[in-house]
Design a protein around this motif. Sequence first.
Motif, PDB file in Angstrom:
ATOM      1  N   VAL A   1      -4.672   0.046  -6.031  1.00  0.00           N
ATOM      2  CA  VAL A   1      -6.004   0.715  -6.089  1.00  0.00           C
ATOM      3  C   VAL A   1      -5.968   2.433  -5.634  1.00  0.00           C
ATOM      4  CG1 VAL A   1      -7.561  -1.103  -5.804  1.00  0.00           C
ATOM      5  CG2 VAL A   1      -6.650   0.065  -3.798  1.00  0.00           C
ATOM      6  N   ALA A   2      -6.805   3.080  -5.993  1.00  0.00           N
ATOM      7  CA  ALA A   2      -6.920   4.751  -5.658  1.00  0.00           C
ATOM      8  C   ALA A   2      -8.162   4.995  -5.750  1.00  0.00           C
ATOM      9  CB  ALA A   2      -5.944   5.564  -6.211  1.00  0.00           C
TER      10      ALA A   2
ATOM     11  N   ASP B   1       0.710  -1.355  -0.083  1.00  0.00           N
ATOM     12  CA  ASP B   1      -0.033  -0.114  -0.054  1.00  0.00           C
ATOM     13  C   ASP B   1       0.852   1.286   0.026  1.00  0.00           C
ATOM     14  OD1 ASP B   1       0.901  -0.150   2.431  1.00  0.00           O
ATOM     15  OD2 ASP B   1      -0.732  -0.115   3.585  1.00  0.00           O
ATOM     16  N   ASN B   2       1.946   1.151  -0.312  1.00  0.00           N
ATOM     17  CA  ASN B   2       3.084   2.452  -0.511  1.00  0.00           C
ATOM     18  C   ASN B   2       3.982   2.314  -1.491  1.00  0.00           C
ATOM     19  OD1 ASN B   2       5.646   1.410   0.866  1.00  0.00           O
ATOM     20  ND2 ASN B   2       4.159   0.475   2.198  1.00  0.00           N
ATOM     21  N   PHE B   3       4.428   3.358  -2.049  1.00  0.00           N
ATOM     22  CA  PHE B   3       5.357   3.524  -3.214  1.00  0.00           C
ATOM     23  C   PHE B   3       6.878   3.170  -2.864  1.00  0.00           C
ATOM     24  CE2 PHE B   3       2.353   6.734  -4.852  1.00  0.00           C
ATOM     25  CZ  PHE B   3       2.165   5.817  -6.085  1.00  0.00           C
TER      26      PHE B   3
ATOM     27  N   PRO C   1       9.687   7.445  -7.988  1.00  0.00           N
ATOM     28  CA  PRO C   1       8.593   7.572  -7.164  1.00  0.00           C
ATOM     29  C   PRO C   1       7.990   8.813  -7.000  1.00  0.00           C
ATOM     30  CG  PRO C   1      10.398   6.449  -5.941  1.00  0.00           C
ATOM     31  CD  PRO C   1      10.884   7.143  -7.135  1.00  0.00           C
ATOM     32  N   PRO C   2       6.755   8.852  -6.911  1.00  0.00           N
ATOM     33  CA  PRO C   2       6.148  10.401  -6.581  1.00  0.00           C
ATOM     34  C   PRO C   2       6.559  10.956  -5.211  1.00  0.00           C
ATOM     35  CG  PRO C   2       4.335   8.847  -6.668  1.00  0.00           C
ATOM     36  CD  PRO C   2       5.567   7.967  -6.607  1.00  0.00           C
ATOM     37  N   ASP C   3       6.456  12.110  -5.015  1.00  0.00           N
ATOM     38  CA  ASP C   3       6.869  12.764  -3.770  1.00  0.00           C
ATOM     39  C   ASP C   3       5.861  12.436  -2.528  1.00  0.00           C
ATOM     40  OD1 ASP C   3       9.105  14.201  -4.977  1.00  0.00           O
ATOM     41  OD2 ASP C   3       7.894  15.819  -5.667  1.00  0.00           O
TER      42      ASP C   3
ATOM     43  N   GLU D   1       2.278  13.568  -2.517  1.00  0.00           N
ATOM     44  CA  GLU D   1       1.655  13.902  -3.814  1.00  0.00           C
ATOM     45  C   GLU D   1       0.512  12.938  -4.260  1.00  0.00           C
ATOM     46  OE1 GLU D   1       4.713  13.851  -7.159  1.00  0.00           O
ATOM     47  OE2 GLU D   1       3.202  13.306  -8.432  1.00  0.00           O
ATOM     48  N   ILE D   2       0.667  11.669  -4.062  1.00  0.00           N
ATOM     49  CA  ILE D   2      -0.513  10.750  -4.397  1.00  0.00           C
ATOM     50  C   ILE D   2      -1.085  10.121  -2.700  1.00  0.00           C
ATOM     51  CG2 ILE D   2      -1.189   8.554  -5.365  1.00  0.00           C
ATOM     52  CD1 ILE D   2      -0.287  10.358  -7.589  1.00  0.00           C
ATOM     53  N   PRO D   3      -2.434  10.631  -2.618  1.00  0.00           N
ATOM     54  CA  PRO D   3      -2.789   9.855  -1.124  1.00  0.00           C
ATOM     55  C   PRO D   3      -3.002   8.420  -1.122  1.00  0.00           C
ATOM     56  CG  PRO D   3      -4.178  11.544  -2.245  1.00  0.00           C
ATOM     57  CD  PRO D   3      -3.359  11.125  -3.150  1.00  0.00           C
ATOM     58  N   ASN D   4      -2.651   7.937  -0.054  1.00  0.00           N
ATOM     59  CA  ASN D   4      -2.964   6.366  -0.057  1.00  0.00           C
ATOM     60  C   ASN D   4      -4.501   6.090   0.462  1.00  0.00           C
ATOM     61  OD1 ASN D   4      -2.921   6.686   2.894  1.00  0.00           O
ATOM     62  ND2 ASN D   4      -0.784   5.689   2.848  1.00  0.00           N
ATOM     63  N   CYS D   5      -4.619   4.720   0.625  1.00  0.00           N
ATOM     64  CA  CYS D   5      -5.842   4.178   1.184  1.00  0.00           C
ATOM     65  C   CYS D   5      -6.172   4.944   2.651  1.00  0.00           C
ATOM     66  CB  CYS D   5      -6.246   3.037   1.145  1.00  0.00           C
ATOM     67  SG  CYS D   5      -6.329   2.321  -0.627  1.00  0.00           S
TER      68      CYS D   5
END
Lengths: 90, 368
Positions: free
Chosen positions: B148-149, B124-126, B177-179, B182-186
């Motif tokens: 998923v997102a 669940d993480n980059f 990887p995104p900062d 930058e991309i919220p996780n679940c």
Amino acid sequence: MIASSQIKNKNIQMEIEIISFGQIAEFIEHQKIDISGITDTETFKQYIENQFPALKGMKYKLALNKNIVQENTAIKNPATIAIMPPFSGG
Amino acid sequence: MSAERYNRQLILKGFGEEAQQQLLKAKVLVIGAGGLGCPALQYLAAAGIGHIGIVDDDTISLSNLHRQILFTTADIGKLKVEVAAKRLQEMNTQIGIIRHPIRLQQNNILDIISRYDYILDGTDNFESRYLINDACALLNKPLIFAAVAGFEGQLAIFNVPDHLTPSTNYRDLFPIPPDKGEIPNCAENGVIGVLPGIIGSMAAAEIIKLVAKIGQPLTNKILNYNLLTQEQYTINISNGSDYTLPRTVDEFLNMEYQDTSEGPQGYVEIDASELVKLQQTESTILIDVRERHEVPLLDKQIYTQVPMSEFSAFLSKEFYQKHVVLICQHGIRSVAAAEALQEKYGAAKKIYSLKGGIVKWRDHFLRS
């Protein structure tokens, strides 16, 4: 008569369908744009980042007609460009 | 092998005895026994994959249960790997389940994945995803990537060449990887339980196809799935040239997978009592960096709203307060915001991030 002239016009102009996913779909809706100046993926990228500045700071990948864009690629009419962000959730 | 257990797939045209034998011989590692891992594990075990490894160092919590369907309310607090292994073994007594109750890191991942034929990334993480990608690319292990997102999912198969393309990997899509933030996780953004159920089941189907050599697996393709529209959009992946992949074990061990921000952190992580103190300190601004739709809503008289999506615009402006407290749902995005402010102001302002976020200090926020 009017209808047929519209069809002719469409054929002349460059039509790009834009599809986006995830977070990016929240601000770039599914749409078709008629821009004759956009002839390759690099100019498309500049255009779309100018239209939607939020995209500039994000990681994303373009796909032209369902093929990932790895280098500047010519866009031929009609084209579909997908804008895809990375997902990490599980 | 019990012919009766697998009867329905043994009599299936295009599957049968030979495919079943392949499943029994296969060794599959599922990384992450979460929303994606649970359904994938259930179908892999039920189908008769002979050796299934499960990696997860986490314990079960109440908020897992709406999507992690191997677990019950009575399992809260127990190790996911232990509970999952027990359930799966009860369901299929003829297969081997191997427990790995650890967190994969640079120094242990190569040893573990080298024991398996197929790897499923359901993390669940980059940080984990890039670590797993690079390790699988190095060892040339088929990697099934599932993520998923929101209401959407992604599914792809890496490190398997086909007749058109040499094998591809995740960095062919996203070289770096995104900062952070930058991309919220679940945990940050929420997820509907059935979505990882669908994507995790699809991942299991891809593994079964690969092992049994049937159909057209998503080799060198990424599928984008939208639950709200039931639309799928599959994109062909080709090799990129703008990234570096570790080519040797030494190179792999020297890669940087943790958060890349270096040097001593200039911001301070605080708890709710420190938040109260700061609130009473002069020249303090409290900033809620969550997006505008997120709940619970906080009193806008007290908490200034600056969503992360608008944060770069905010950074270009000036404000007078000397103390800056950043708040978000779980204290992850607020750290990213704190780092950005720290970079801009250095010692000129005191920057704080509420550790654990609103969820951890829910009582405090509901009271005030």
